[in-house]
Scaffold this motif. Structure first.
Motif, PDB file in Angstrom:
ATOM      1  N   VAL A 195      -7.426   6.628 -10.980  1.00 52.52           N
ATOM      2  CA  VAL A 195      -7.835   7.972 -10.587  1.00 52.52           C
ATOM      3  C   VAL A 195      -8.895   7.844  -9.511  1.00 52.52           C
ATOM      4  O   VAL A 195      -9.927   7.211  -9.723  1.00 52.52           O
ATOM      5  N   ILE A 196      -8.627   8.386  -8.348  1.00 49.92           N
ATOM      6  CA  ILE A 196      -9.613   8.313  -7.265  1.00 49.92           C
ATOM      7  C   ILE A 196      -9.995   9.725  -6.848  1.00 49.92           C
ATOM      8  O   ILE A 196      -9.142  10.518  -6.454  1.00 49.92           O
ATOM      9  N   PHE A 228       0.837  -1.197   0.000  1.00 54.22           N
ATOM     10  CA  PHE A 228       0.000   0.000   0.000  1.00 54.22           C
ATOM     11  C   PHE A 228       0.874   1.250   0.000  1.00 54.22           C
ATOM     12  O   PHE A 228       0.622   2.201  -0.746  1.00 54.22           O
ATOM     13  N   LEU A 229       1.934   1.214   0.824  1.00 49.11           N
ATOM     14  CA  LEU A 229       2.809   2.382   0.897  1.00 49.11           C
ATOM     15  C   LEU A 229       3.480   2.663  -0.448  1.00 49.11           C
ATOM     16  O   LEU A 229       3.636   3.819  -0.838  1.00 49.11           O
ATOM     17  N   SER A 230       3.830   1.591  -1.145  1.00 53.23           N
ATOM     18  CA  SER A 230       4.472   1.831  -2.442  1.00 53.23           C
ATOM     19  C   SER A 230       3.463   2.411  -3.424  1.00 53.23           C
ATOM     20  O   SER A 230       3.814   3.196  -4.298  1.00 53.23           O
ATOM     21  N   LYS A 231       2.211   2.039  -3.243  1.00 54.59           N
ATOM     22  CA  LYS A 231       1.170   2.649  -4.067  1.00 54.59           C
ATOM     23  C   LYS A 231       1.060   4.136  -3.745  1.00 54.59           C
ATOM     24  O   LYS A 231       0.905   4.966  -4.636  1.00 54.59           O
ATOM     25  N   VAL A 232       1.145   4.442  -2.453  1.00 52.17           N
ATOM     26  CA  VAL A 232       1.078   5.839  -2.035  1.00 52.17           C
ATOM     27  C   VAL A 232       2.207   6.637  -2.682  1.00 52.17           C
ATOM     28  O   VAL A 232       2.016   7.756  -3.150  1.00 52.17           O
ATOM     29  N   ARG A 233       3.376   6.031  -2.724  1.00 54.49           N
ATOM     30  CA  ARG A 233       4.525   6.747  -3.294  1.00 54.49           C
ATOM     31  C   ARG A 233       4.357   6.974  -4.799  1.00 54.49           C
ATOM     32  O   ARG A 233       4.908   7.904  -5.353  1.00 54.49           O
ATOM     33  N   ARG A 234       3.592   6.096  -5.416  1.00 51.82           N
ATOM     34  CA  ARG A 234       3.361   6.257  -6.859  1.00 51.82           C
ATOM     35  C   ARG A 234       2.281   7.283  -7.149  1.00 51.82           C
ATOM     36  O   ARG A 234       2.006   7.585  -8.295  1.00 51.82           O
ATOM     37  N   THR A 235       1.628   7.751  -6.106  1.00 51.50           N
ATOM     38  CA  THR A 235       0.426   8.535  -6.318  1.00 51.50           C
ATOM     39  C   THR A 235       0.666  10.021  -6.119  1.00 51.50           C
ATOM     40  O   THR A 235       1.445  10.429  -5.268  1.00 51.50           O
ATOM     41  N   VAL A 236      -0.008  10.799  -6.946  1.00 50.17           N
ATOM     42  CA  VAL A 236       0.076  12.249  -6.857  1.00 50.17           C
ATOM     43  C   VAL A 236      -1.257  12.770  -6.352  1.00 50.17           C
ATOM     44  O   VAL A 236      -2.312  12.342  -6.804  1.00 50.17           O
ATOM     45  N   TYR A 237      -1.171  13.647  -5.388  1.00 50.71           N
ATOM     46  CA  TYR A 237      -2.387  14.289  -4.906  1.00 50.71           C
ATOM     47  C   TYR A 237      -2.562  15.592  -5.665  1.00 50.71           C
ATOM     48  O   TYR A 237      -1.662  16.427  -5.706  1.00 50.71           O
ATOM     49  N   VAL A 238      -3.711  15.748  -6.275  1.00 54.66           N
ATOM     50  CA  VAL A 238      -3.969  16.943  -7.083  1.00 54.66           C
ATOM     51  C   VAL A 238      -5.189  17.641  -6.526  1.00 54.66           C
ATOM     52  O   VAL A 238      -6.229  17.000  -6.328  1.00 54.66           O
ATOM     53  N   ASP A 239      -5.056  18.929  -6.240  1.00 55.38           N
ATOM     54  CA  ASP A 239      -6.270  19.656  -5.866  1.00 55.38           C
ATOM     55  C   ASP A 239      -6.344  20.969  -6.625  1.00 55.38           C
ATOM     56  O   ASP A 239      -5.640  21.149  -7.618  1.00 55.38           O
ATOM     57  N   GLU A 240      -7.231  21.848  -6.180  1.00 55.61           N
ATOM     58  CA  GLU A 240      -7.534  23.063  -6.943  1.00 55.61           C
ATOM     59  C   GLU A 240      -8.066  22.669  -8.324  1.00 55.61           C
ATOM     60  O   GLU A 240      -7.801  23.332  -9.314  1.00 55.61           O
ATOM     61  N   CYS A 263     -10.492  17.330  -5.064  1.00 59.70           N
ATOM     62  CA  CYS A 263      -9.188  16.734  -4.848  1.00 59.70           C
ATOM     63  C   CYS A 263      -9.208  15.357  -5.492  1.00 59.70           C
ATOM     64  O   CYS A 263     -10.213  14.659  -5.435  1.00 59.70           O
ATOM     65  N   VAL A 264      -8.087  14.993  -6.062  1.00 63.76           N
ATOM     66  CA  VAL A 264      -8.071  13.712  -6.742  1.00 63.76           C
ATOM     67  C   VAL A 264      -6.703  13.054  -6.546  1.00 63.76           C
ATOM     68  O   VAL A 264      -5.682  13.738  -6.438  1.00 63.76           O
ATOM     69  N   LEU A 265      -6.708  11.735  -6.427  1.00 62.99           N
ATOM     70  CA  LEU A 265      -5.469  10.990  -6.313  1.00 62.99           C
ATOM     71  C   LEU A 265      -5.201  10.322  -7.649  1.00 62.99           C
ATOM     72  O   LEU A 265      -6.056   9.612  -8.172  1.00 62.99           O
ATOM     73  N   VAL A 266      -4.048  10.576  -8.202  1.00 63.52           N
ATOM     74  CA  VAL A 266      -3.709   9.996  -9.508  1.00 63.52           C
ATOM     75  C   VAL A 266      -2.538   9.042  -9.318  1.00 63.52           C
ATOM     76  O   VAL A 266      -1.447   9.466  -8.937  1.00 63.52           O
ATOM     77  N   GLU A 267      -2.790   7.778  -9.549  1.00 63.47           N
ATOM     78  CA  GLU A 267      -1.709   6.817  -9.394  1.00 63.47           C
ATOM     79  C   GLU A 267      -0.987   6.650 -10.720  1.00 63.47           C
ATOM     80  O   GLU A 267      -1.588   6.319 -11.731  1.00 63.47           O
ATOM     81  N   MET A 268       0.318   6.888 -10.710  1.00 68.79           N
ATOM     82  CA  MET A 268       1.130   6.741 -11.917  1.00 68.79           C
ATOM     83  C   MET A 268       1.782   5.359 -11.918  1.00 68.79           C
ATOM     84  O   MET A 268       1.694   4.623 -10.942  1.00 68.79           O
ATOM     85  N   GLU A 269       2.476   5.065 -13.013  1.00 67.00           N
ATOM     86  CA  GLU A 269       3.052   3.719 -13.107  1.00 67.00           C
ATOM     87  C   GLU A 269       4.248   3.525 -12.183  1.00 67.00           C
ATOM     88  O   GLU A 269       4.529   2.414 -11.750  1.00 67.00           O
TER      89      GLU A 269
END
Lengths: 496, 203
Positions: free
Chosen positions: B49-50, B14-26, B64-70
């Motif tokens: 995309v969550i 899960f943590l590695s998924k978190v590291r792959r993920t970008v938090y985008v807001d505004e 706010c959206v979480l975008v998981e990259m590869e």
């Protein structure tokens, strides 16, 4: 026909083998059968059945993939297990299972199947396969109607993942046998079967007998399952008779060919009549186990629409936001504040069931950049308005201290409704849309970085400046707040 | 024991998924999943995309959206680019903001391995009770402060938007005027009338 006399166990007059299939290749004294009759119910190969496992409230469901008698006269069945969503709860990830969904065990690990004594079988269970797999013949209307459970996915015990794909063979049995049976084959089998007249559905008296036996029966279950269950001891504390059965109450009555056992439980040895009473009591006063909560959200299926609704339900995802709206309307919602931010929703649910003795549906509010990172918040939906009020007053009068010295705060200070946003501040039409060429319009809708020579860039930089300003404000505010909390803690430690 | 290990392995993944993920807001709440996906697929494959739910409003809050990259590197690249250059998604001129995701942003996060929540009920006779009530009051104050901050931020955004809209309309008017002068030949007409030389077209 063989009427074996067990040497290990006593002879069981309720048991009768059906058609013999073959003898063992290596050991000729072992004979394999295609069916048997046990306590007036006929079990054929690849039927599903309930099994009693000692020390567990819930029955297990498995598929009979082999039935044989050893030279010592022991009657054995080889069982491939189904997992209930509860069993593999920590591996569901984002998959939301249905309350009547099962997962077929697969993989190489031990625990996918077991050899069990015949008398661990509690009764027949109807499980229908709803997989889209081409090899799976779609279930008939009748099968769907009678189905108590369905499965459309497998759970790999080794990789611990849920998958929609079915391997070609599971536990040495080709996958076709796990799917729904083809109708003609079924009929043929029925004709060939030379077993004594069989009652395929059961009377109440039989059920009663079955429940009385519950406590005595033992069964080897999948070790994996045990292991998976081990971390959820609370499940065992609360016999989960109620919710599940209640929601199926209607089904019990409408199912003509129903399988005999709803959900036997070793913790509950009441005779059937008592059980029936239980079926009619409302949900609210039973089973405080949060894990069971999903069951009573689904109203019992109505017979006619059932065939469709099962399929629909297999696709549909339960929507928390809908639930939330409903809870706000009925005033069952409480906002918990000052939780440790890393708590998960399930942990909050457990906390409520232990500290408040209430079954709730909780959801942690995900943190974002405009929320306090030191305070976790959760939306908690109680069963009734009364329960929510009781919890509120308990939290206000008393004080629930969480592990790292956090007093829990309950509040009902939330907006009645959060509507949809119509427009977004800061996005504007630079010129009249009508005058804009199509190309330009496309540019607006697709994402891009601005060019420094464009007016938009200048404005975007203004926004960035605003963002930076507010970010700074937040950091300052949080610093101040942290200081305030620290002061209290320090004086606390000094005195304590 | 194996159970614990499994939990830990799960948490680690899960943590590695978190590291792959970008938090985008505004981000505009009107943006759809596919818009976000196509916007960030310019940087690399978007795995997931969550959207973070806005349960408690106000509704004007940016999404706010979480975008998981590869991969982790891709996520870092996204954060770098988006924070360096104004990046617009589904509208102008307000850019989105990106930062590294944190585990608490995921609503379906697994629990921290091995943690058991301890709790105890305090009654008013407890010596610590008074302190606890004070903490409660302060927490209440803090959430009020946060709500105020959010409201204030929205107001500021509103103001900036208004100001920009004004600038844009004035600019638009000005350009319109210039347009008319040069394209529609108003300048030449006037020049002819007053017997003056005008612009490069006459030369």
């Amino acid at each position: 026909m063989l009427q074996p006399k067990g040497e290990g166990g006593e002879e069981n007059p309720n048991f009768k083998w059906g058609l013999k299939k073959a003898v063992g290749r290596t050991d000729k004294t072992v004979s394999f059968y295609e069916s048997f009759t046990y306590e007036d119910i006929e079990y054929r190969l690849f039927d599903c059945a309930y099994f009693q496992i000692q020390g567990q409230c819930e029955t297990s469901i498995g598929k009979l993939i082999r039935m044989y008698e050893t030279s010592a006269g022991e009657k054995k069945v080889k069982v491939l297990w189904f997992f209930r969503p509860m069993d593999i709860r920590s591996y569901l990830r984002d998959y939301v299972p249905q309350w009547d969904e099962l997962f077929l065990a697969c993989g190489d690990d031990p625990g996918v199947y077991n050899i069990n004594d015949v008398d661990t079988i509690l009764g027949k269970c109807s499980v229908v396969c709803l997989s889209d797999d081409q090899r799976n013949p779609p279930p008939g209307r009748r099968e769907l109607r009678n189905a108590r459970y369905f499965f459309s996915r497998t759970f790999d015990t080794k990789l611990k993942i849920i998958s929609e794909d079915f391997a070609d063979a599971i536990a040495g049995v080709k996958v076709q046998d796990f799917f729904n049976k083809r109708m003609d084959k079924e009929a043929l089998k029925r004709l060939n079967s030379n077993a004594a007249p069989v009652k395929s559905f059961c009377s109440e008296s039989r059920l009663e007998k079955n429940y009385d036996r519950d406590g005595k029966l033992t069964c080897k279950t999948s070790p994996v399952k045990k292991e998976l269950l081990a971390d959820r001891v609370h499940v065992k504390k609360n016999p989960p008779v109620s919710a599940e059965i209640t929601s199926r109450g209607l089904k019990h009555k409408t199912t003509p060919l129903g399988s005999p056992v709803g959900s036997g439980s070793s913790g509950d040895q009441k005779p059937f009549k008592r059980r029936k009473l239980l079926l009619n009591t409302p949900d609210s006063d039973c089973c405080p186990d949060p894990g069971e909560k999903k069951f009573n959200k689904n109203p019992p299926l109505v017979d006619k629409a059932q065939s469709q609704s099962i399929v629909e339900k297999a696709r549909q995802i339960t929507n928390f936001e809908e639930e939330l709206k409903e809870a706000i309307k009925t005033e069952r919602l409480v906002l918990f504040e000052n939780l440790e931010p890393s708590y998960t929703s399930v942990e909050v649910e457990n906390l409520c069931s232990q500290a408040l003795k209430e079954r709730v549906d909780a959801k942690m509010i995900p943190a974002n950049l405009v929320s306090n990172p030191h305070i976790g918040r959760a939306l908690v939906i109680f069963e009734t308005k009364k329960a929510a009020e009781k919890a509120m007053s308990r939290l206000a009068r008393g004080c629930l201290m969480l592990d790292d010295q956090r007093p829990l705060l309950g509040s009902r200070d939330f907006p009645k409704e959060v509507g949809e946003c119509g427009s977004f501040t800061g996005h504007q039409r630079l010129v009249d849309r009508a005058q804009m060429s199509i190309e330009k319009r496309k540019a607006v809708s697709t994402a891009h970085c601005t060019q420094p020579n464009h007016i938009v860039h200048e404005m975007a930089v203004e926004w960035k400046a605003l963002n930076a300003k507010s970010e700074w404000k937040w950091t300052r505010l949080l610093e101040e707040e942290a200081k305030e909390i620290n002061i209290i803690f320090r004086s606390k430690n000094a005195r304590g | 024991m194996t159970n614990r290990e499994e939990e830990e392995a799960q948490y680690e993944s899960f943590l590695s998924k978190v590291r792959r993920t970008v938090y985008v807001d505004e981000l505009t709440p009107l943006a759809s999943k596919s818009v976000v996906e196509s916007a960030f697929s310019q940087f690399g494959t978007v795995k997931e995309v969550i959207f973070l739910p806005n349960y408690l409003g106000p509704k004007e809050l940016p999404a706010c959206v979480l975008v998981e990259m590869e991969s982790e590197q891709k996520a870092k690249a996204v954060i770098e680019t988006v924070s360096q250059f104004p990046f617009m998604v589904a509208g102008m001129p307000r850019p989105v903001r990106a930062s590294a995701a944190r585990p608490n942003m995921f609503s379906d996060r697994p629990k921290k391995p091995g943690r058991v929540i301890q709790f105890r009920w305090m009654d008013p006779s407890d010596p610590e009770f008074d302190k606890a009530q004070r903490v409660k009051r302060i927490v209440k104050k803090h959430s009020a402060e946060a709500a105020f901050m959010i409201r204030k931020q929205l107001e500021e955004a509103e103001e900036l938007a208004k100001q920009q809209a004004e600038t844009v309309t004035t600019h638009h008017k000005k350009f319109d005027l210039i347009d008319k002068l040069t394209v529609e030949g108003v300048a030449q007409k006037l020049a002819g009338r007053y017997n003056m030389k005008c612009g490069p077209s006459h030369r």
